[in-house]
Enzyme design. Structure first.
Site: not given
Length: 338
Positions: A143, A168
């Site tokens: 990501s 995350y």
């Protein structure tokens, strides 16, 4: 090729499965179909691939597609190590594309344990099965969030990413480190892809494109964080899938590096206010705007340098914001019968 795609009922996973099937590959799709956002959208994506909802609801059961003879689906969580081992044993995959993960920066502040189970324990199970079952190539989702507080733009894969600001992001950076270790120790190829703000038809309901469109059509205010002073490298889904599939299809050479990381984005940064204006024009609606401070875990600007992906895989992100938003709005109105 015989390919496992995890996260097959997800936004990117669904599109990757469809593209691979249209190109003639054999695909097994895996997803736990959790309730992070409405399951109905996930089942609808699977129905586009010929998987009936009633059959897809059953855990740990292979379901054959009624549309694609070379597609089957299993509802399974990555953290179920015994079932994962059985799946790898039975299907003899050549390539694994791991797109399954607990997504969402803000949700990681509310439910951190979900990220450890799926993104850390689950990813370990993927890596270990790739090792034990001699998988040639693991392509996996990282990501843009790993760049954290990085202020230099555009972001490059050589930048330091040691300062994540959400769990995350930390879990995705952990995936890259784990993949490096397994590639180094066991010699199979791993390719990590740092996705940048993907949008388009069948998109996630927690993403800006979906949230803004839905609110405008309902006449509700849209929430604009950091008082609108945000920029994102918005990347259309077809451009993302094109890049992912090119990486999956390229043969693995014996003499190439076993561990690689790429940015995969649009190679541009768009102001959030301009993004909203384009949605307003497409809907012919002026949004009601609620300006809010910066959210915890958020970053001010993202922008991907994709030169490595262009040179190695001829990656070509070429969908403009206006075209991408138009296609999303058309899908949204058709899907929700507006």
């Amino acid at each position: 090729m015989n390919i496992l795609v995890t996260g097959a009922a997800g936004f990117i996973g669904y599109h990757v499965c469809k593209s691979l099937l249209d190109k003639g590959h054999r695909v097994v799709g895996l997803d736990n179909i959790n309730d992070y956002y409405p399951r109905s959208l996930k089942f609808s994506r699977l129905e586009q691939l010929g998987i009936e909802e009633d059959k897809a609801k059953n855990f740990n059961t292979i379901v054959e597609s009624g549309t694609y003879p070379d597609f089957s689906f299993i509802r399974l969580g990555l953290e179920d190590s015994a079932s994962m081992d059985k799946l790898f044993n039975e299907h003899k995959f050549e390539i694994v594309c791991n797109l399954a993960a607990q997504a969402g920066v803000r949700y990681s502040l509310e439910n951190p344990s979900a990220y450890i189970e799926s993104n850390i324990v689950g990813f370990f199970n993927i890596l270990d099965n790739c090792k034990r079952h001699e998988i040639k190539h693991l392509v996996y989702a990282s990501s843009s969030s790993v760049y954290g507080l990085n202020k230099k733009v555009p972001f490059e894969t050589t930048d330091n990413v040691d300062h994540p600001i959400s769990l995350y992001a930390a879990s995705k950076k952990s995936n890259e480190l784990m993949a490096h270790t397994y590639s180094h120790l066991y010699g199979f190829k791993t390719t990590g892809l740092r996705f940048f703000t993907v949008y388009g038809p069948w998109g996630r309901p927690d993403m800006a494109m979906f949230l803004f469109t839905n609110a405008m059509l309902k006449g509700d205010p849209i929430k604009i964080f950091n008082n609108g002073d945000l920029e994102r490298d918005f990347t259309y889904i077809d451009d993302i899938v094109n890049g992912v599939v090119r990486i999956i299809e390229k043969p693995v050479a014996d003499d190439e590096p076993k561990y690689k990381i790429f940015n995969i984005g649009n190679n541009d940064s768009v102001k959030l206010t301009d993004f909203i204006e384009t949605i307003e024009k497409e809907l012919n609606i002026e949004a009601k705007k609620e300006y809010l401070p910066m959210q915890p875990g958020d970053v001010k600007k993202t922008w991907a340098n994709v030169d490595d992906l262009v040179s190695e895989y001829n990656y070509e992100p070429n969908t403009s914001i206006s075209v991408g938003i138009k296609r999303f709005v058309e899908w949204f109105k058709a899907y929700y019968k507006i």
